[in-house]
Scaffold this motif. Sequence first.
Motif, PDB file in Angstrom:
ATOM      1  N   VAL A  47       0.821  -1.210   0.000  1.00 42.83           N
ATOM      2  CA  VAL A  47       0.000   0.000   0.000  1.00 42.83           C
ATOM      3  C   VAL A  47       0.859   1.265   0.000  1.00 42.83           C
ATOM      4  O   VAL A  47       0.392   2.344   0.305  1.00 42.83           O
ATOM      5  N   SER A  48       2.129   1.094  -0.337  1.00 39.72           N
ATOM      6  CA  SER A  48       3.073   2.203  -0.498  1.00 39.72           C
ATOM      7  C   SER A  48       3.271   3.037   0.754  1.00 39.72           C
ATOM      8  O   SER A  48       3.437   4.236   0.687  1.00 39.72           O
ATOM      9  N   MET A  49       3.236   2.392   1.894  1.00 42.12           N
ATOM     10  CA  MET A  49       3.517   3.122   3.129  1.00 42.12           C
ATOM     11  C   MET A  49       5.020   3.078   3.395  1.00 42.12           C
ATOM     12  O   MET A  49       5.645   2.038   3.230  1.00 42.12           O
ATOM     13  N   ALA A  50       5.577   4.184   3.804  1.00 42.46           N
ATOM     14  CA  ALA A  50       6.974   4.217   4.209  1.00 42.46           C
ATOM     15  C   ALA A  50       7.035   3.918   5.700  1.00 42.46           C
ATOM     16  O   ALA A  50       6.327   4.533   6.490  1.00 42.46           O
ATOM     17  N   CYS A  51       7.856   2.966   6.073  1.00 38.09           N
ATOM     18  CA  CYS A  51       7.961   2.574   7.482  1.00 38.09           C
ATOM     19  C   CYS A  51       8.333   3.748   8.374  1.00 38.09           C
ATOM     20  O   CYS A  51       7.901   3.812   9.521  1.00 38.09           O
ATOM     21  N   ASP A  52       9.117   4.681   7.851  1.00 44.41           N
ATOM     22  CA  ASP A  52       9.522   5.835   8.652  1.00 44.41           C
ATOM     23  C   ASP A  52       8.354   6.734   9.024  1.00 44.41           C
ATOM     24  O   ASP A  52       8.438   7.505   9.969  1.00 44.41           O
ATOM     25  N   ASN A  53       7.255   6.663   8.273  1.00 43.50           N
ATOM     26  CA  ASN A  53       6.098   7.522   8.550  1.00 43.50           C
ATOM     27  C   ASN A  53       5.148   6.924   9.579  1.00 43.50           C
ATOM     28  O   ASN A  53       4.289   7.634  10.092  1.00 43.50           O
ATOM     29  N   ILE A  54       5.275   5.652   9.859  1.00 47.39           N
ATOM     30  CA  ILE A  54       4.346   4.982  10.770  1.00 47.39           C
ATOM     31  C   ILE A  54       4.678   5.381  12.203  1.00 47.39           C
ATOM     32  O   ILE A  54       5.789   5.196  12.683  1.00 47.39           O
ATOM     33  N   THR A  55       3.685   5.938  12.903  1.00 46.59           N
ATOM     34  CA  THR A  55       3.884   6.353  14.286  1.00 46.59           C
ATOM     35  C   THR A  55       2.977   5.598  15.255  1.00 46.59           C
ATOM     36  O   THR A  55       3.159   5.695  16.469  1.00 46.59           O
ATOM     37  N   TRP A  56       2.026   4.829  14.731  1.00 49.12           N
ATOM     38  CA  TRP A  56       1.002   4.226  15.579  1.00 49.12           C
ATOM     39  C   TRP A  56       0.607   2.880  14.992  1.00 49.12           C
ATOM     40  O   TRP A  56       0.273   2.806  13.804  1.00 49.12           O
ATOM     41  N   ILE A  57       0.687   1.816  15.799  1.00 55.15           N
ATOM     42  CA  ILE A  57       0.289   0.475  15.362  1.00 55.15           C
ATOM     43  C   ILE A  57      -0.639  -0.120  16.409  1.00 55.15           C
ATOM     44  O   ILE A  57      -0.317  -0.142  17.595  1.00 55.15           O
ATOM     45  N   ASP A  58      -1.784  -0.621  15.944  1.00 53.22           N
ATOM     46  CA  ASP A  58      -2.744  -1.283  16.830  1.00 53.22           C
ATOM     47  C   ASP A  58      -2.911  -2.729  16.387  1.00 53.22           C
ATOM     48  O   ASP A  58      -3.460  -3.007  15.322  1.00 53.22           O
ATOM     49  N   LEU A  59      -2.409  -3.635  17.194  1.00 53.79           N
ATOM     50  CA  LEU A  59      -2.555  -5.075  16.979  1.00 53.79           C
ATOM     51  C   LEU A  59      -3.255  -5.709  18.174  1.00 53.79           C
ATOM     52  O   LEU A  59      -3.039  -6.872  18.491  1.00 53.79           O
ATOM     53  N   SER A  60      -4.096  -4.944  18.837  1.00 52.97           N
ATOM     54  CA  SER A  60      -4.802  -5.444  20.014  1.00 52.97           C
ATOM     55  C   SER A  60      -5.835  -6.493  19.612  1.00 52.97           C
ATOM     56  O   SER A  60      -6.273  -6.544  18.462  1.00 52.97           O
ATOM     57  N   PHE A  61      -6.207  -7.317  20.566  1.00 55.14           N
ATOM     58  CA  PHE A  61      -7.214  -8.358  20.377  1.00 55.14           C
ATOM     59  C   PHE A  61      -6.872  -9.287  19.213  1.00 55.14           C
ATOM     60  O   PHE A  61      -7.647  -9.485  18.289  1.00 55.14           O
ATOM     61  N   ASN A  62      -5.669  -9.843  19.292  1.00 52.52           N
ATOM     62  CA  ASN A  62      -5.220 -10.846  18.331  1.00 52.52           C
ATOM     63  C   ASN A  62      -4.700 -12.044  19.112  1.00 52.52           C
ATOM     64  O   ASN A  62      -5.088 -12.235  20.264  1.00 52.52           O
ATOM     65  N   GLN A  63      -3.817 -12.823  18.514  1.00 46.31           N
ATOM     66  CA  GLN A  63      -3.291 -14.018  19.172  1.00 46.31           C
ATOM     67  C   GLN A  63      -1.765 -14.043  19.157  1.00 46.31           C
ATOM     68  O   GLN A  63      -1.151 -15.107  19.071  1.00 46.31           O
ATOM     69  N   LEU A  64      -1.147 -12.872  19.267  1.00 42.09           N
ATOM     70  CA  LEU A  64       0.310 -12.782  19.277  1.00 42.09           C
ATOM     71  C   LEU A  64       0.856 -13.331  20.587  1.00 42.09           C
ATOM     72  O   LEU A  64       0.363 -12.971  21.659  1.00 42.09           O
ATOM     73  N   LYS A  65       1.887 -14.163  20.506  1.00 37.45           N
ATOM     74  CA  LYS A  65       2.479 -14.762  21.706  1.00 37.45           C
ATOM     75  C   LYS A  65       3.783 -14.092  22.107  1.00 37.45           C
ATOM     76  O   LYS A  65       4.245 -14.266  23.226  1.00 37.45           O
ATOM     77  N   THR A  66       4.384 -13.360  21.193  1.00 34.98           N
ATOM     78  CA  THR A  66       5.635 -12.663  21.478  1.00 34.98           C
ATOM     79  C   THR A  66       5.590 -11.273  20.853  1.00 34.98           C
ATOM     80  O   THR A  66       4.748 -10.990  20.001  1.00 34.98           O
ATOM     81  N   ILE A  67       6.522 -10.436  21.268  1.00 34.36           N
ATOM     82  CA  ILE A  67       6.692  -9.123  20.650  1.00 34.36           C
ATOM     83  C   ILE A  67       7.713  -9.316  19.537  1.00 34.36           C
ATOM     84  O   ILE A  67       8.849  -9.697  19.795  1.00 34.36           O
TER      85      ILE A  67
END
Length: 165
Positions: A47-67
């Motif tokens: 989706v052509s997002m530059a990683c440097d521009n990302i300031t906020w990530i929401d991965l709540s309510f999933n099944q992640l076991k590690t960071i």
Amino acid sequence: MTAMQDTETEEPRPHTHKETGNQLQSIRFSNNKISTLEGLLPAIQKVSMACDNITWIDLSFNQLKTIDPVFLSFPNLSGLYLHANQISAVQDVDKLAPLTRLRTLTLHGNPVESAKGYRQCVLARLPQLKHLDFCTITKMDRAVAITLQQRGCGRAKREKAEPAI
């Protein structure tokens, strides 16, 4: 959605920001069944997002076991929402230490929350935080965290949340 590969069939919502033009600054994959972040970077590049521009990530309510160390690909990350997952090891927080701009982190609702001294151990590992689990960090929180940091905050031993009896 159960994996990042599922994003191949999704399209992002149109969004324009005053300061960054069409550059998106946030990623929201909350309320899914994601258990791994494998494929996250290719999904962002799609989706052509530059990683440097990302300031906020929401991965709540999933099944992640590690960071996942993939978060280090976002050097300007200031908010990371991982609450209500399955993260159980306090030392996983160490993976976020290089993110010097990280100010907000949520981990409540994970097994790690029941670890002894959880809040202060997280603060000892990430002293740049201003908010943890939607609560402002107090001077007392910082003082206790500094004391724990001086004592090692359990870094020598594996810290896993033990089930409450």
